[in-house]
Design a protein around this motif. Structure first.
Motif, PDB file in Angstrom:
ATOM      1  N   GLY A  43       0.816  -1.208   0.000  1.00 57.12           N
ATOM      2  CA  GLY A  43       0.000   0.000   0.000  1.00 57.12           C
ATOM      3  C   GLY A  43       0.851   1.259   0.000  1.00 57.12           C
ATOM      4  N   ARG A  44       0.190   2.394   0.058  1.00 56.34           N
ATOM      5  CA  ARG A  44       0.888   3.677   0.030  1.00 56.34           C
ATOM      6  C   ARG A  44       1.701   3.887   1.304  1.00 56.34           C
ATOM      7  NH1 ARG A  44       0.448   8.246  -2.896  1.00 56.34           N
ATOM      8  NH2 ARG A  44      -1.340   7.392  -4.042  1.00 56.34           N
ATOM      9  N   HIS A  45       2.923   4.381   1.139  1.00 52.49           N
ATOM     10  CA  HIS A  45       3.781   4.715   2.273  1.00 52.49           C
ATOM     11  C   HIS A  45       3.581   6.187   2.630  1.00 52.49           C
ATOM     12  CE1 HIS A  45       6.920   1.353   1.178  1.00 52.49           C
ATOM     13  NE2 HIS A  45       5.681   0.909   1.249  1.00 52.49           N
ATOM     14  N   ASP A  46       3.438   6.447   3.897  1.00 49.56           N
ATOM     15  CA  ASP A  46       3.239   7.825   4.346  1.00 49.56           C
ATOM     16  C   ASP A  46       4.600   8.504   4.507  1.00 49.56           C
ATOM     17  OD1 ASP A  46       2.083  10.137   5.233  1.00 49.56           O
ATOM     18  OD2 ASP A  46       1.835   9.446   7.304  1.00 49.56           O
ATOM     19  N   ALA A  47       5.290   8.651   3.387  1.00 45.64           N
ATOM     20  CA  ALA A  47       6.614   9.284   3.385  1.00 45.64           C
ATOM     21  C   ALA A  47       6.788   9.984   2.044  1.00 45.64           C
ATOM     22  CB  ALA A  47       7.708   8.245   3.586  1.00 45.64           C
ATOM     23  N   ASP A  48       7.297  11.206   2.065  1.00 43.28           N
ATOM     24  CA  ASP A  48       7.382  11.986   0.834  1.00 43.28           C
ATOM     25  C   ASP A  48       8.819  12.361   0.519  1.00 43.28           C
ATOM     26  OD1 ASP A  48       6.491  13.174  -1.443  1.00 43.28           O
ATOM     27  OD2 ASP A  48       5.606  14.926  -0.469  1.00 43.28           O
ATOM     28  N   SER A  49       9.058  12.596  -0.747  1.00 44.74           N
ATOM     29  CA  SER A  49      10.348  13.091  -1.217  1.00 44.74           C
ATOM     30  C   SER A  49      10.317  14.613  -1.132  1.00 44.74           C
ATOM     31  CB  SER A  49      10.579  12.608  -2.657  1.00 44.74           C
ATOM     32  OG  SER A  49      11.809  13.051  -3.158  1.00 44.74           O
ATOM     33  N   GLY A  50      11.030  15.303  -2.001  1.00 46.30           N
ATOM     34  CA  GLY A  50      11.022  16.757  -1.980  1.00 46.30           C
ATOM     35  C   GLY A  50      11.405  17.316  -3.335  1.00 46.30           C
ATOM     36  N   VAL A  51      11.180  18.617  -3.504  1.00 48.59           N
ATOM     37  CA  VAL A  51      11.585  19.303  -4.729  1.00 48.59           C
ATOM     38  C   VAL A  51      12.956  19.915  -4.454  1.00 48.59           C
ATOM     39  CG1 VAL A  51      11.018  21.111  -6.390  1.00 48.59           C
ATOM     40  CG2 VAL A  51       9.188  19.762  -5.333  1.00 48.59           C
ATOM     41  N   TYR A  52      13.999  19.229  -4.898  1.00 50.66           N
ATOM     42  CA  TYR A  52      15.364  19.611  -4.546  1.00 50.66           C
ATOM     43  C   TYR A  52      15.972  20.489  -5.635  1.00 50.66           C
ATOM     44  CZ  TYR A  52      14.582  15.840  -1.227  1.00 50.66           C
ATOM     45  OH  TYR A  52      14.054  15.033  -0.251  1.00 50.66           O
TER      46      TYR A  52
END
Length: 361
Positions: A336-345
């Motif tokens: 399922g979906r992981h509650d963790a995000d990347s970023g706009v680097y």
């Protein structure tokens, strides 16, 4: 006295229950229930094998030694016996290779009858001998190398190659997604295409400079660079959101020990805690779109500028390294979906580092 058994065909397409007193009765009833187009004397040409190890059952005395609910494979005269393990192995190998290399095949392969398949695998792990674990070269343990390329001369070389294949899979998945984007396909003057292609070149250079992190599965690598111990034992890292595996002591494997464990290890997944498709790639696109549109927010000094760069090394860390990758048993691979995000680097020119890409029109 009749006993109950389980019987299936060589393709494992249908499993039936049969109560029988002797071998002849078991074969006759099984032929009928499985829909084999044989009758009378023709049924005598069918052969019965133990599914787990491929032992042929050819008399009542041996049948009597087997416990109730033993699973058998019934073969027609023209068919060849395939053990449970080799059948499941063939299923894995028949899946597209790049899916196997990235571990994605594990989900598809074990999405049905997972308990039964897991039990089969566990039996092979439990039965494996430690006698040849520490042997390294092909000439010392040729059985371990069965099915591998002749160029693979040591176990460590082979395991390093498996990491490289997985890393290439992540790279090509990223490349395919970016080059299928609207920015890549429809941008004016091909500027979006150039930005994405430049990012991909930069990302690959970083990956190549780190040798595709081939040390992760190499037991002879530095202890800080590998995911196993010096003997080649790997432990599950647990669900993406947990610090450790809740099946402590059970979710372990040593692919250096036997061919079977090497094959089973393919179902273990390098799980992205921050998901590649749902989080990392969309943020890469946002970062490149910022460059394309001249709307950049510097993550270092927080200034808003029209020209700047994408920090490719940050995305490299999230896609290809243990900073965001966790080796997990199939049971601990959360789909399922992981509650963790990347970023706009993105950064301005003043804050730009060596592993950043720039594009000036």
């Amino acid at each position: 006295m009749k006993k109950g058994y389980k019987v299936t065909d060589v393709q494992r397409e249908k499993k039936i229950g049969v109560a029988a007193e002797n071998l002849e009765e078991l074969i006759l009833k099984s032929c009928k229930k499985l829909g084999f187009n044989v009758e009378g004397a023709g049924a005598g040409e069918c052969r019965l094998f133990v599914a787990e190890d491929g032992t042929r059952v050819d008399d009542d005395d041996y049948l009597g030694t087997l416990p109730p609910q033993t699973l058998f494979i019934l073969l027609k005269s023209t068919e060849t016996m395939v053990t449970d393990f080799d059948f499941y192995y063939k299923m894995i190998r028949s899946t597209r290779k790049e899916f196997i290399d990235t571990g994605a095949a594990a989900h598809e392969f074990l999405s049905t009858d997972i308990k039964e398949k897991f039990k089969v695998f566990q039996r092979y792990i439990a039965a494996a001998s430690d006698a040849k674990t520490m042997l390294s070269e092909r000439v010392q343990d040729p059985a371990w190398f069965q099915g591998l390329e002749p160029s693979e001369k040591t176990k460590e070389q082979s395991m390093s190659k498996r990491v490289k294949e997985r890393m290439k899979g992540y790279y090509y998945k990223t490349k395919s997604a970016l080059q299928s984007s609207e920015l890549y396909i429809s941008s004016k003057n091909s500027r979006g295409k150039k930005l994405i292609d430049q990012f991909l070149v930069d990302l690959r250079k970083i990956l190549e400079s780190n040798k595709y992190n081939e040390s992760y599965f190499n037991r002879k690598a530095d202890q800080h660079a590998r995911l196993c111990n010096e003997n080649g034992l790997f432990e599950c890292g647990g669900l993406w959101s947990n610090d450790k595996c809740v099946y402590e002591g059970d979710h372990v494997i040593n692919p250096y020990r036997s061919r079977e464990e090497r094959i089973i290890f393919q179902t273990w997944n390098l799980d992205h805690k921050i998901e590649l498709s749902r989080a990392i790639i969309p943020n890469i696109l946002k970062a490149i779109e910022g460059l394309h549109n001249g709307d950049i927010k510097c993550i270092t000094c927080e200034s808003s500028v029209k020209q700047g760069a994408v920090e490719a090394d940050r995305y490299y860390l999230q896609i290809f390294t243990r900073k965001n990758l966790k080796l997990v048993h199939i049971v601990c691979h959360h789909k399922g979906r992981h509650d963790a995000d990347s970023g706009v680097y993105t950064v301005c020119k003043k804050c730009s580092r060596s592993q950043s890409i720039e594009y000036n029109s």
